[in-house]
Design a protein around this motif. Structure first.
Motif, PDB file in Angstrom:
ATOM      1  N   LEU A  70       7.633   1.196   7.582  1.00  8.23           N
ATOM      2  CA  LEU A  70       8.367   0.959   6.337  1.00  8.23           C
ATOM      3  C   LEU A  70       9.752   1.598   6.412  1.00  8.23           C
ATOM      4  CD1 LEU A  70       5.673   1.530   3.551  1.00  8.23           C
ATOM      5  CD2 LEU A  70       6.363  -0.610   4.627  1.00  8.23           C
ATOM      6  N   CYS A  71       9.818   2.823   6.896  1.00  8.04           N
ATOM      7  CA  CYS A  71      11.111   3.511   7.017  1.00  8.04           C
ATOM      8  C   CYS A  71      12.071   2.735   7.903  1.00  8.04           C
ATOM      9  CB  CYS A  71      10.924   4.915   7.581  1.00  8.04           C
ATOM     10  SG  CYS A  71      10.177   6.077   6.423  1.00  8.04           S
ATOM     11  N   GLU A  72      11.554   2.156   8.959  1.00  5.53           N
ATOM     12  CA  GLU A  72      12.395   1.429   9.900  1.00  5.53           C
ATOM     13  C   GLU A  72      12.898   0.102   9.345  1.00  5.53           C
ATOM     14  OE1 GLU A  72      12.221  -0.447  14.414  1.00  5.53           O
ATOM     15  OE2 GLU A  72      10.545   0.763  13.698  1.00  5.53           O
ATOM     16  N   HIS A  73      12.047  -0.604   8.619  1.00  4.00           N
ATOM     17  CA  HIS A  73      12.370  -1.982   8.242  1.00  4.00           C
ATOM     18  C   HIS A  73      12.738  -2.201   6.773  1.00  4.00           C
ATOM     19  CE1 HIS A  73      11.412  -3.490  12.182  1.00  4.00           C
ATOM     20  NE2 HIS A  73      10.293  -2.796  12.160  1.00  4.00           N
ATOM     21  N   HIS A  87      24.547  -4.802  -8.507  1.00  3.72           N
ATOM     22  CA  HIS A  87      25.992  -4.732  -8.305  1.00  3.72           C
ATOM     23  C   HIS A  87      26.461  -3.338  -7.894  1.00  3.72           C
ATOM     24  CE1 HIS A  87      26.312  -8.780  -9.810  1.00  3.72           C
ATOM     25  NE2 HIS A  87      25.530  -8.431 -10.808  1.00  3.72           N
ATOM     26  N   GLY A  88      25.568  -2.365  -7.935  1.00  2.00           N
ATOM     27  CA  GLY A  88      25.903  -0.999  -7.550  1.00  2.00           C
ATOM     28  C   GLY A  88      25.231  -0.610  -6.248  1.00  2.00           C
ATOM     29  N   GLU A  89      25.080   0.674  -6.068  1.00  2.00           N
ATOM     30  CA  GLU A  89      24.482   1.219  -4.849  1.00  2.00           C
ATOM     31  C   GLU A  89      22.962   1.093  -4.860  1.00  2.00           C
ATOM     32  OE1 GLU A  89      26.202   2.457  -2.187  1.00  2.00           O
ATOM     33  OE2 GLU A  89      27.916   1.671  -3.312  1.00  2.00           O
ATOM     34  N   VAL A  90      22.405   1.057  -3.660  1.00  2.26           N
ATOM     35  CA  VAL A  90      20.961   1.163  -3.465  1.00  2.26           C
ATOM     36  C   VAL A  90      20.741   2.440  -2.670  1.00  2.26           C
ATOM     37  CG1 VAL A  90      18.919   0.169  -2.361  1.00  2.26           C
ATOM     38  CG2 VAL A  90      20.561  -1.325  -3.528  1.00  2.26           C
ATOM     39  N   THR A  91      20.040   3.375  -3.272  1.00  2.00           N
ATOM     40  CA  THR A  91      19.773   4.669  -2.631  1.00  2.00           C
ATOM     41  C   THR A  91      18.281   4.762  -2.333  1.00  2.00           C
ATOM     42  OG1 THR A  91      21.548   5.657  -3.935  1.00  2.00           O
ATOM     43  CG2 THR A  91      20.016   7.164  -2.857  1.00  2.00           C
ATOM     44  N   ARG A  92      17.947   5.178  -1.111  1.00  2.00           N
ATOM     45  CA  ARG A  92      16.541   5.316  -0.723  1.00  2.00           C
ATOM     46  C   ARG A  92      16.193   6.790  -0.589  1.00  2.00           C
ATOM     47  NH1 ARG A  92      14.025   3.247   4.984  1.00  2.00           N
ATOM     48  NH2 ARG A  92      14.824   5.229   5.720  1.00  2.00           N
ATOM     49  N   TYR A  93      15.064   7.150  -1.163  1.00  2.00           N
ATOM     50  CA  TYR A  93      14.503   8.487  -1.015  1.00  2.00           C
ATOM     51  C   TYR A  93      13.189   8.349  -0.261  1.00  2.00           C
ATOM     52  CZ  TYR A  93      17.978   9.697  -4.478  1.00  2.00           C
ATOM     53  OH  TYR A  93      19.171   9.860  -5.139  1.00  2.00           O
ATOM     54  N   ILE A 108       3.448  11.259   0.730  1.00  2.00           N
ATOM     55  CA  ILE A 108       2.643  10.237   0.051  1.00  2.00           C
ATOM     56  C   ILE A 108       2.896   8.847   0.646  1.00  2.00           C
ATOM     57  CG2 ILE A 108       2.359  11.523  -2.101  1.00  2.00           C
ATOM     58  CD1 ILE A 108       4.575   9.768  -3.317  1.00  2.00           C
ATOM     59  N   ALA A 109       3.522   8.798   1.819  1.00  2.00           N
ATOM     60  CA  ALA A 109       3.790   7.553   2.552  1.00  2.00           C
ATOM     61  C   ALA A 109       4.499   6.532   1.673  1.00  2.00           C
ATOM     62  CB  ALA A 109       2.499   6.980   3.131  1.00  2.00           C
ATOM     63  N   ALA A 110       5.573   6.992   1.005  1.00  2.00           N
ATOM     64  CA  ALA A 110       6.290   6.124   0.066  1.00  2.00           C
ATOM     65  C   ALA A 110       7.795   6.216   0.249  1.00  2.00           C
ATOM     66  CB  ALA A 110       5.918   6.509  -1.364  1.00  2.00           C
ATOM     67  N   LEU A 111       8.449   5.151  -0.175  1.00  4.26           N
ATOM     68  CA  LEU A 111       9.906   5.101  -0.262  1.00  4.26           C
ATOM     69  C   LEU A 111      10.249   4.817  -1.713  1.00  4.26           C
ATOM     70  CD1 LEU A 111      10.626   2.775   2.800  1.00  4.26           C
ATOM     71  CD2 LEU A 111      10.803   5.275   2.722  1.00  4.26           C
ATOM     72  N   ASN A 112      11.285   5.460  -2.213  1.00  6.89           N
ATOM     73  CA  ASN A 112      11.732   5.213  -3.578  1.00  6.89           C
ATOM     74  C   ASN A 112      13.172   4.715  -3.527  1.00  6.89           C
ATOM     75  OD1 ASN A 112      11.390   5.336  -6.469  1.00  6.89           O
ATOM     76  ND2 ASN A 112      12.892   6.975  -6.407  1.00  6.89           N
ATOM     77  N   PHE A 113      13.408   3.566  -4.133  1.00  3.60           N
ATOM     78  CA  PHE A 113      14.735   2.969  -4.168  1.00  3.60           C
ATOM     79  C   PHE A 113      15.281   3.033  -5.578  1.00  3.60           C
ATOM     80  CE2 PHE A 113      12.671   1.116  -0.533  1.00  3.60           C
ATOM     81  CZ  PHE A 113      13.667   1.132   0.433  1.00  3.60           C
ATOM     82  N   VAL A 114      16.504   3.529  -5.702  1.00  9.07           N
ATOM     83  CA  VAL A 114      17.197   3.541  -6.987  1.00  9.07           C
ATOM     84  C   VAL A 114      18.303   2.495  -6.883  1.00  9.07           C
ATOM     85  CG1 VAL A 114      18.554   4.892  -8.622  1.00  9.07           C
ATOM     86  CG2 VAL A 114      16.638   5.957  -7.408  1.00  9.07           C
TER      87      VAL A 114
END
Length: 108
Positions: free
Chosen positions: A33-36, A51-57, A62-68
């Motif tokens: 997931l982190c890679e792709h 229309h703004g930024e996409v930030t990944r945490y 917990i084997a998760a990605l959080n996108f703002v």
């Protein structure tokens, strides 16, 4: 292979921002997931919507990605004239993201 085959998601909206978490069903797929599932791919998927930024945490414990996703809701859920352009719909679209064939072979 679709992202939904390896992960599920949770969402939240606040103002004009959407928050989408992608959680691996199996922690062994977290690195994949982190890679792709990168901020660049998420931004490209939502071109014309975000229309703004996409930030990944990254949340490895917990084997998760959080996108703002900023500037993503047409001014906010209560101001937008768009139908279903809110977090839950966006998360469903994100789970439809196609992963490269090599990733599909690695996950089997």
């Amino acid at each position: 292979m679709k992202l939904r085959e390896l992960a599920h998601s949770r969402t939240g909206d606040k103002g004009n921002m959407s928050n989408i978490s992608v959680i691996a069903f199996d922690p062994a797929n977290y690195a994949l997931l982190c890679e792709h599932v990168t901020p660049e791919r998420v931004k490209a998927l939502f071109a014309g919507i975000v229309h703004g930024e996409v930030t990944r945490y990254e949340l490895p414990n917990i084997a998760a990605l959080n996108f703002v996703l900023t500037d993503a809701l047409g001014g906010g859920v209560t101001r937008s004239l768009a139908l279903d352009a809110h977090g839950k719909s966006l998360s469903s679209a994100l789970l439809d993201l196609e992963l490269p064939e090599q990733a599909a072979a690695e996950s089997i």
